[in-house]
Design an enzyme around this catalytic site. Structure first.
Site, PDB file in Angstrom:
ATOM      1  N   ASP A  29     -14.983  86.209  28.842  1.00  0.00           N
ATOM      2  CA  ASP A  29     -16.339  85.899  29.309  1.00  0.00           C
ATOM      3  C   ASP A  29     -16.369  85.925  30.839  1.00  0.00           C
ATOM      4  O   ASP A  29     -15.455  85.428  31.508  1.00  0.00           O
ATOM      5  CB  ASP A  29     -16.762  84.514  28.793  1.00  0.00           C
ATOM      6  CG  ASP A  29     -18.262  84.296  28.892  1.00  0.00           C
ATOM      7  OD1 ASP A  29     -18.920  84.216  27.842  1.00  0.00           O
ATOM      8  OD2 ASP A  29     -18.779  84.210  30.031  1.00  0.00           O
ATOM      9  N   GLN A  92     -28.712  81.464  22.585  1.00  0.00           N
ATOM     10  CA  GLN A  92     -28.243  82.851  22.689  1.00  0.00           C
ATOM     11  C   GLN A  92     -28.926  83.548  23.849  1.00  0.00           C
ATOM     12  O   GLN A  92     -30.154  83.501  23.974  1.00  0.00           O
ATOM     13  CB  GLN A  92     -28.534  83.602  21.382  1.00  0.00           C
ATOM     14  CG  GLN A  92     -27.987  85.019  21.383  1.00  0.00           C
ATOM     15  CD  GLN A  92     -28.157  85.723  20.031  1.00  0.00           C
ATOM     16  OE1 GLN A  92     -28.746  85.167  19.087  1.00  0.00           O
ATOM     17  NE2 GLN A  92     -27.640  86.931  19.931  1.00  0.00           N
ATOM     18  N   HIS A  98     -22.034  87.694  18.810  1.00  0.00           N
ATOM     19  CA  HIS A  98     -20.679  87.483  19.343  1.00  0.00           C
ATOM     20  C   HIS A  98     -20.235  86.061  19.043  1.00  0.00           C
ATOM     21  O   HIS A  98     -21.054  85.139  18.975  1.00  0.00           O
ATOM     22  CB  HIS A  98     -20.641  87.750  20.855  1.00  0.00           C
ATOM     23  CG  HIS A  98     -21.688  87.019  21.624  1.00  0.00           C
ATOM     24  ND1 HIS A  98     -22.997  87.445  21.679  1.00  0.00           N
ATOM     25  CD2 HIS A  98     -21.643  85.877  22.353  1.00  0.00           C
ATOM     26  CE1 HIS A  98     -23.705  86.598  22.413  1.00  0.00           C
ATOM     27  NE2 HIS A  98     -22.902  85.625  22.823  1.00  0.00           N
ATOM     28  N   LEU A  99     -18.931  85.900  18.908  1.00  0.00           N
ATOM     29  CA  LEU A  99     -18.331  84.588  18.745  1.00  0.00           C
ATOM     30  C   LEU A  99     -17.675  84.207  20.062  1.00  0.00           C
ATOM     31  O   LEU A  99     -16.988  85.021  20.679  1.00  0.00           O
ATOM     32  CB  LEU A  99     -17.261  84.603  17.648  1.00  0.00           C
ATOM     33  CG  LEU A  99     -17.710  84.707  16.190  1.00  0.00           C
ATOM     34  CD1 LEU A  99     -18.295  86.079  15.885  1.00  0.00           C
ATOM     35  CD2 LEU A  99     -16.545  84.405  15.256  1.00  0.00           C
ATOM     36  N   HIS A 100     -17.898  82.969  20.485  1.00  0.00           N
ATOM     37  CA  HIS A 100     -17.178  82.438  21.642  1.00  0.00           C
ATOM     38  C   HIS A 100     -15.900  81.760  21.128  1.00  0.00           C
ATOM     39  O   HIS A 100     -15.959  80.950  20.199  1.00  0.00           O
ATOM     40  CB  HIS A 100     -17.999  81.348  22.351  1.00  0.00           C
ATOM     41  CG  HIS A 100     -19.290  81.817  22.948  1.00  0.00           C
ATOM     42  ND1 HIS A 100     -19.468  81.958  24.309  1.00  0.00           N
ATOM     43  CD2 HIS A 100     -20.469  82.155  22.381  1.00  0.00           C
ATOM     44  CE1 HIS A 100     -20.707  82.358  24.551  1.00  0.00           C
ATOM     45  NE2 HIS A 100     -21.337  82.480  23.397  1.00  0.00           N
TER      46      HIS A 100
HETATM   47  P1  5GP Z   1     -24.628  83.635  24.598  1.00  0.00           P
HETATM   48  O1  5GP Z   1     -25.338  82.795  25.621  1.00  0.00           O
HETATM   49  O2  5GP Z   1     -25.502  84.817  24.183  1.00  0.00           O
HETATM   50  O3  5GP Z   1     -24.085  82.888  23.418  1.00  0.00           O
HETATM   51  O4  5GP Z   1     -23.349  84.212  25.314  1.00  0.00           O
HETATM   52  C1  5GP Z   1     -23.384  85.273  26.219  1.00  0.00           C
HETATM   53  C2  5GP Z   1     -22.144  85.183  27.038  1.00  0.00           C
HETATM   54  O5  5GP Z   1     -21.962  86.446  27.652  1.00  0.00           O
HETATM   55  C3  5GP Z   1     -22.194  84.145  28.160  1.00  0.00           C
HETATM   56  O6  5GP Z   1     -21.134  83.203  27.984  1.00  0.00           O
HETATM   57  C4  5GP Z   1     -22.044  84.969  29.421  1.00  0.00           C
HETATM   58  O7  5GP Z   1     -21.247  84.329  30.411  1.00  0.00           O
HETATM   59  C5  5GP Z   1     -21.405  86.252  28.915  1.00  0.00           C
HETATM   60  N1  5GP Z   1     -21.729  87.422  29.697  1.00  0.00           N
HETATM   61  C6  5GP Z   1     -22.959  87.785  30.161  1.00  0.00           C
HETATM   62  N2  5GP Z   1     -22.878  88.945  30.825  1.00  0.00           N
HETATM   63  C7  5GP Z   1     -21.579  89.339  30.772  1.00  0.00           C
HETATM   64  C8  5GP Z   1     -20.885  90.470  31.291  1.00  0.00           C
HETATM   65  O8  5GP Z   1     -21.454  91.369  31.922  1.00  0.00           O
HETATM   66  N3  5GP Z   1     -19.539  90.529  31.041  1.00  0.00           N
HETATM   67  C9  5GP Z   1     -18.882  89.557  30.343  1.00  0.00           C
HETATM   68  N4  5GP Z   1     -17.559  89.715  30.173  1.00  0.00           N
HETATM   69  N5  5GP Z   1     -19.512  88.477  29.847  1.00  0.00           N
HETATM   70  C10 5GP Z   1     -20.854  88.374  30.062  1.00  0.00           C
END
Ligand code: 5GP
Ligand code: ZN
Length: 112
Positions: A29, A92, A98-100
């Protein structure tokens, strides 16, 4: 292709790979919330967990297995957390499922 994670999976946006196979790609991330913070995404686009259908059931199982494999690769023997944020109220921000995988420190409960 407008989806950020489709571009990352395709390699047109750089990322740090942690694990990959024919079905999924796991990468660091960009804004880590823990010492280990890895995202596991399917290679094919699915917008969210809510958008996964019956035919995605084996893939969803594979993604969960891949999360455990990421934890093994990263040496998270003391424990870790796997999270899926789903939809606006689920937090989200990227509309490609995606899974964290979070670890390397004690986690608190409940999450915010
Ligand atoms: P969500 O909020 O959708 O569950 O998680 C999205 C995740 O993607 C966030 O933790 C954010 O830091 C990560 N993220 C957003 N843009 C990028 C990127 O360009 N590259 C990477 N490696 N992670 C990203
Ligand atoms: Zn996508």
């Amino acid at each position: 292709m407008s989806c950020l994670f489709c571009k990352i999976v395709a390699g047109s946006i750089p990322s740090t790979a942690v694990y990959q196979d024919d079905l999924c790609y796991a990468f660091a991330d960009i804004h880590p919330r823990a010492p280990v913070h890895v995202l596991v995404a399917p290679r094919g686009h699915i917008a969210s967990l809510s958008d996964a259908d019956d035919g995605h059931r084996p893939l969803l199982g594979h993604l969960l297995w891949a999360a455990a494999e990421v934890a093994r690769v990263k040496g998270l023997a003391k424990g870790y957390r796997v999270v899926i944020n789903n939809g606006d109220e689920g937090g989200q921000t990227v509309d490609h499922i995606h899974l964290h995988v979070l670890g390397g420190r004690p986690m608190t409960w409940p999450p915010g």
